[in-house]
Design an enzyme around this catalytic site. Structure first.
Site, mmCIF file in Angstrom:
data_model
loop_
_atom_site.group_PDB
_atom_site.id
_atom_site.type_symbol
_atom_site.label_atom_id
_atom_site.label_comp_id
_atom_site.label_asym_id
_atom_site.label_seq_id
_atom_site.Cartn_x
_atom_site.Cartn_y
_atom_site.Cartn_z
ATOM 1 N N ARG A 194 -5.649 -19.727 39.810
ATOM 2 C CA ARG A 194 -6.957 -19.126 40.135
ATOM 3 C C ARG A 194 -7.379 -19.321 41.582
ATOM 4 O O ARG A 194 -8.553 -19.229 41.917
ATOM 5 C CB ARG A 194 -8.055 -19.665 39.215
ATOM 6 C CG ARG A 194 -7.821 -19.328 37.770
ATOM 7 C CD ARG A 194 -9.126 -19.170 37.017
ATOM 8 N NE ARG A 194 -8.839 -18.858 35.637
ATOM 9 C CZ ARG A 194 -8.651 -19.768 34.700
ATOM 10 N NH1 ARG A 194 -8.745 -21.047 34.996
ATOM 11 N NH2 ARG A 194 -8.390 -19.405 33.476
ATOM 12 N N LYS A 222 -8.535 -9.814 53.504
ATOM 13 C CA LYS A 222 -8.042 -8.736 52.627
ATOM 14 C C LYS A 222 -6.582 -9.038 52.326
ATOM 15 O O LYS A 222 -5.777 -9.195 53.250
ATOM 16 C CB LYS A 222 -8.122 -7.389 53.344
ATOM 17 C CG LYS A 222 -9.468 -6.724 53.279
ATOM 18 C CD LYS A 222 -9.260 -5.269 53.658
ATOM 19 C CE LYS A 222 -10.485 -4.597 54.150
ATOM 20 N NZ LYS A 222 -10.206 -3.261 54.681
ATOM 21 N N GLU A 234 -4.300 -0.791 67.374
ATOM 22 C CA GLU A 234 -5.426 -1.377 66.612
ATOM 23 C C GLU A 234 -6.428 -2.049 67.560
ATOM 24 O O GLU A 234 -7.626 -2.088 67.282
ATOM 25 C CB GLU A 234 -4.924 -2.376 65.562
ATOM 26 C CG GLU A 234 -3.971 -1.781 64.518
ATOM 27 C CD GLU A 234 -4.661 -1.080 63.348
ATOM 28 O OE1 GLU A 234 -5.882 -0.838 63.404
ATOM 29 O OE2 GLU A 234 -3.947 -0.758 62.370
ATOM 30 N N GLU A 281 -16.595 -5.166 52.948
ATOM 31 C CA GLU A 281 -16.545 -3.754 53.359
ATOM 32 C C GLU A 281 -17.538 -2.882 52.600
ATOM 33 O O GLU A 281 -17.200 -1.833 52.057
ATOM 34 C CB GLU A 281 -15.115 -3.218 53.201
ATOM 35 C CG GLU A 281 -14.873 -2.003 54.086
ATOM 36 C CD GLU A 281 -13.410 -1.601 54.175
ATOM 37 O OE1 GLU A 281 -12.595 -2.435 54.597
ATOM 38 O OE2 GLU A 281 -13.099 -0.458 53.836
ATOM 39 N N ARG A 339 -17.911 -2.940 58.036
ATOM 40 C CA ARG A 339 -16.467 -3.208 58.150
ATOM 41 C C ARG A 339 -15.635 -1.937 57.990
ATOM 42 O O ARG A 339 -14.537 -1.839 58.532
ATOM 43 C CB ARG A 339 -16.044 -4.274 57.124
ATOM 44 C CG ARG A 339 -14.607 -4.735 57.313
ATOM 45 C CD ARG A 339 -14.294 -6.001 56.521
ATOM 46 N NE ARG A 339 -12.896 -6.358 56.672
ATOM 47 C CZ ARG A 339 -12.322 -7.395 56.107
ATOM 48 N NH1 ARG A 339 -13.016 -8.206 55.342
ATOM 49 N NH2 ARG A 339 -11.034 -7.646 56.298
ATOM 50 N N HIS A 391 -7.972 5.898 60.425
ATOM 51 C CA HIS A 391 -7.089 5.584 59.300
ATOM 52 C C HIS A 391 -7.066 6.660 58.218
ATOM 53 O O HIS A 391 -6.073 6.781 57.513
ATOM 54 C CB HIS A 391 -7.482 4.239 58.680
ATOM 55 C CG HIS A 391 -7.005 3.058 59.487
ATOM 56 N ND1 HIS A 391 -7.392 2.864 60.791
ATOM 57 C CD2 HIS A 391 -6.167 2.029 59.183
ATOM 58 C CE1 HIS A 391 -6.815 1.757 61.248
ATOM 59 N NE2 HIS A 391 -6.065 1.241 60.299
ATOM 60 N N HIS A 407 -3.488 7.642 57.410
ATOM 61 C CA HIS A 407 -2.840 7.493 56.108
ATOM 62 C C HIS A 407 -2.234 8.813 55.638
ATOM 63 O O HIS A 407 -1.145 8.832 55.044
ATOM 64 C CB HIS A 407 -3.836 6.973 55.064
ATOM 65 C CG HIS A 407 -4.198 5.530 55.272
ATOM 66 N ND1 HIS A 407 -5.408 4.990 54.919
ATOM 67 C CD2 HIS A 407 -3.490 4.506 55.814
ATOM 68 C CE1 HIS A 407 -5.431 3.700 55.238
ATOM 69 N NE2 HIS A 407 -4.284 3.386 55.787
HETATM 70 N N1 NAD Z 1 -5.191 -7.432 55.419
HETATM 71 C C1 NAD Z 1 -5.635 -6.640 56.348
HETATM 72 O O1 NAD Z 1 -6.815 -6.668 56.721
HETATM 73 C C2 NAD Z 1 -4.673 -5.713 57.022
HETATM 74 C C3 NAD Z 1 -5.051 -5.027 58.190
HETATM 75 C C4 NAD Z 1 -4.116 -4.218 58.819
HETATM 76 C C5 NAD Z 1 -2.839 -4.088 58.277
HETATM 77 N N2 NAD Z 1 -2.510 -4.758 57.135
HETATM 78 C C6 NAD Z 1 -1.159 -4.657 56.551
HETATM 79 O O2 NAD Z 1 -0.256 -5.184 57.497
HETATM 80 C C7 NAD Z 1 1.020 -4.593 57.295
HETATM 81 C C8 NAD Z 1 1.599 -4.219 58.640
HETATM 82 O O3 NAD Z 1 1.757 -5.402 59.374
HETATM 83 P P1 NAD Z 1 2.754 -5.475 60.621
HETATM 84 O O4 NAD Z 1 2.527 -4.318 61.501
HETATM 85 O O5 NAD Z 1 2.624 -6.849 61.155
HETATM 86 O O6 NAD Z 1 4.183 -5.211 59.944
HETATM 87 P P2 NAD Z 1 5.303 -6.185 59.336
HETATM 88 O O7 NAD Z 1 4.726 -7.382 58.734
HETATM 89 O O8 NAD Z 1 6.189 -5.333 58.490
HETATM 90 O O9 NAD Z 1 6.113 -6.612 60.649
HETATM 91 C C9 NAD Z 1 6.787 -5.601 61.389
HETATM 92 C C10 NAD Z 1 8.264 -5.987 61.603
HETATM 93 O O10 NAD Z 1 8.340 -6.969 62.632
HETATM 94 C C11 NAD Z 1 9.083 -8.099 62.171
HETATM 95 N N3 NAD Z 1 8.522 -9.247 62.867
HETATM 96 C C12 NAD Z 1 7.389 -9.911 62.579
HETATM 97 N N4 NAD Z 1 7.143 -10.835 63.517
HETATM 98 C C13 NAD Z 1 8.144 -10.755 64.411
HETATM 99 C C14 NAD Z 1 8.449 -11.444 65.616
HETATM 100 N N5 NAD Z 1 7.626 -12.388 66.100
HETATM 101 N N6 NAD Z 1 9.587 -11.126 66.260
HETATM 102 C C15 NAD Z 1 10.401 -10.149 65.802
HETATM 103 N N7 NAD Z 1 10.154 -9.444 64.685
HETATM 104 C C16 NAD Z 1 9.042 -9.759 63.994
HETATM 105 C C17 NAD Z 1 8.882 -8.089 60.683
HETATM 106 O O11 NAD Z 1 9.896 -8.825 60.017
HETATM 107 C C18 NAD Z 1 8.937 -6.593 60.385
HETATM 108 O O12 NAD Z 1 10.264 -6.152 60.320
HETATM 109 C C19 NAD Z 1 0.810 -3.414 56.384
HETATM 110 O O13 NAD Z 1 1.317 -3.744 55.095
HETATM 111 C C20 NAD Z 1 -0.704 -3.242 56.324
HETATM 112 O O14 NAD Z 1 -1.147 -2.735 55.101
HETATM 113 C C21 NAD Z 1 -3.394 -5.569 56.511
HETATM 114 ZN ZN ZN Z 2 -4.673 -0.395 60.485
#
Ligand code: NAD
Ligand code: ZN
Length: 350
Positions: free
Chosen positions: A111, A133, A175, A225, A229, A236, A240
Site C-alpha cells: 500500500r 505522477k 519540455e 491536475e 497543472r 501535448h 499525442h
Molecule cells: N510522470 C510525469 O510527470 C512524466 C512527465 C513527462 C514524461 N513522462 C514519461 O517519461 C517517459 C519518457 O522519459 P524519457 O524521455 O526520459 O525516456 P526514457 O526513460 O525512455 O529514456 C530515453 C532513453 O535514454 C536512455 N538513457 C537514460 N538515461 C541515459 C543516460 N544518462 N545516458 C544514456 N542513455 C540514457 C534510456 O535507457 C532510454 O533508452 C515517457 O514514458 C513519459 O510518459 C512522465
Molecule cells: Zn511531455
C-alpha cells in the site's frame, strides 16, 4: 548541495541539485531499479553512494515498450524475494520510463512505500521525476494506469547527461521551452539568449533550475491536475495525436511535443491570443535544437479524432491550452469543428 522543496497536501520533499554527496542514507532496505542501458552505465557509480542495511537491485528492459505491468511485477517480485517491508525504499535510476514504473511499483507495494528519483535524462530531470505522477501503459493507451505517489526526494545531477544521445537531449529541451512559454516570459528570453548544451554546464544548470522551479510552483498549487497543472500539457494534445499517427516510437515524445506546440500555436494565432511573430520565435527556438517543427498530417479526419483521446478531454470537448502571448496560457474549449479542421489543413502539405 542546494535544493528546492515541493510541498503538497500529502508530502513535502526536496529536489537536490548537484553531485550525489553526501551519501544517500537509509535506515531500511533499498531496492535500486534501473534498466539495462542506464544500469550498465551508472550502477557502479551509484551503489557506493548509498548507505543502507541491505541494497538489492532489479534491472528491467529498456524502452517505453516495457512500461508495462510485467515490469512492475518483476520489481514487486524482487521486493518480496528480498523481504522489503514498509520501512524500505525503492530508488529509480533512469529516464522517465523507469521513474514512472518505479513510482507506481513503490505506490502499490504494501500500500505504498518511499521511493527516490535519480533521473538520468534531461526530460526526466526537468519534468517526469517531479510531481508524483506515476504509471504504465496498456493496449488502450499511454499512462492510463497509475497513481499520484510523490517521491521522498529527487536528485538532479547533470553528470548523468554526458552519455545522453543528442536527440534525447533536444527532446528534454522541448519540455524546457514548453515551461517557459506557458509560465515564464523572462525565462523564455533567457533561453533565447543562451544555447543549452552539455558543453555549457553553467547555462544548463540555470535552465534546469528555471524549469524545475516552474514545475515546483505548479505542482505545489495543483498536485492532482485539477486546473493549473494541466497547462503543462501545452503542445501535448497535438503531440499525442502525432505520436499515435506516426506510430509510437517514430518520434521521441519531446519531438512530438515540439511539433504539437507549433500546431497549437497556429490555433492560438487564429484565436488572436498569440501573434505570428511570437509563434515564429517559439518555432525558431525549437529549430535551433534541431527539433522537428512541421508535422505532415497523413489523415486529417483520423488525426482530428485522435485529439479526443487525450486525458484532458471532458464531455466530448477538447480543452486546448493556448499561449496567451509568451509566458501565459489560457484554456479554451469552444473551437468549432471547422476552425480546428482549418488549422489541420495547414499541416496537410509537406
Ligand atoms: N510522470 C510525469 O510527470 C512524466 C512527465 C513527462 C514524461 N513522462 C514519461 O517519461 C517517459 C519518457 O522519459 P524519457 O524521455 O526520459 O525516456 P526514457 O526513460 O525512455 O529514456 C530515453 C532513453 O535514454 C536512455 N538513457 C537514460 N538515461 C541515459 C543516460 N544518462 N545516458 C544514456 N542513455 C540514457 C534510456 O535507457 C532510454 O533508452 C515517457 O514514458 C513519459 O510518459 C512522465
Ligand atoms: Zn511531455
Amino acid at each position: 548541495m542546494d535544493s528546492i522543496h515541493i510541498t503538497t497536501p500529502h508530502r513535502s520533499y526536496p529536489i537536490h541539485f548537484g553531485a550525489l554527496t553526501p551519501k544517500l542514507q537509509f535506515k531500511g532496505k533499498v531496492l535500486v531499479v534501473s534498466n539495462s542501458c542506464v544500469g550498465a552505465l551508472y550502477l557502479d557509480f551509484l551503489l557506493p553512494k548509498i548507505s543502507a542495511p541491505e541494497i538489492c537491485i532489479c534491472i528491467i528492459e529498456d524502452g517505453e515498450h516495457y512500461k508495462t505491468f510485467e515490469s512492475v511485477q518483476r520489481i514487486l517480485e524482487t521486493a518480496f524475494l528480498h523481504r522489503l517491508d514498509r520501512k524500505s525504499t525503492m530508488i529509480a535510476l533512469g529516464g522517465g520510463v523507469v521513474g514512472d514504473i518505479v513510482g507506481f511499483a513503490a505506490g502499490i507495494f504494501m500500500r505504498g512505500i518511499d521511493f527516490v528519483q535519480i533521473p538520468t535524462t534531461l526530460l526526466a530531470q526537468v519534468d517526469a521525476s517531479i510531481g508524483g505522477k506515476t504509471g504504465i501503459n496498456n493496449v488502450f493507451g499511454k499512462n492510463l494506469v497509475g497513481l499520484f505517489h510523490q517521491p521522498a526526494s529527487v536528485h538532479i545531477d547533470p553528470f548523468f547527461l554526458r552519455t545522453l544521445p543528442a536527440r534525447e537531449f533536444a527532446a528534454g529541451v522541448a519540455e524546457i521551452i514548453k515551461m517557459a512559454v506557458t509560465f515564464d516570459a523572462p525565462f523564455f528570453e533567457w533561453l533565447w539568449e543562451h544555447h543549452l548544451s552539455l558543453e555549457t554546464q553553467d547555462s544548463l544548470l540555470t535552465a534546469l533550475r528555471g524549469a524545475i522551479s516552474i514545475k515546483q510552483r505548479v505542482v505545489c498549487q495543483d498536485e492532482k491536475e485539477q486546473g493549473l497543472r494541466a497547462a503543462l500539457n501545452y503542445g501535448h494534445t497535438f503531440g499525442h495525436a502525432i505520436e499515435k499517427e506516426s506510430g509510437y516510437g517514430h518520434y521521441l515524445h519531446g519531438e512530438a511535443v515540439s511539433m504539437g506546440m507549433v500546431m497549437v500555436n497556429a490555433l492560438a494565432c487564429k484565436h488572436g491570443c498569440l501573434t505570428t511573430s511570437e509563434a515564429e520565435r517559439i518555432c525558431t527556438l525549437l529549430q535551433s535544437y534541431n527539433l522537428p517543427t512541421h508535422y505532415k498530417i497523413l489523415n486529417k479526419q483520423q488525426f482530428y479524432h485522435s485529439l479526443f483521446l487525450d486525458k484532458k478531454t471532458a464531455n466530448n470537448k477538447i480543452k486546448f491550452i493556448l499561449p496567451d502571448s509568451i509566458g501565459n496560457v489560457l484554456f479554451y474549449d469552444k473551437f468549432t469543428y471547422e476552425e480546428i479542421m482549418n488549422v489541420l489543413e495547414q499541416f496537410c502539405d509537406s
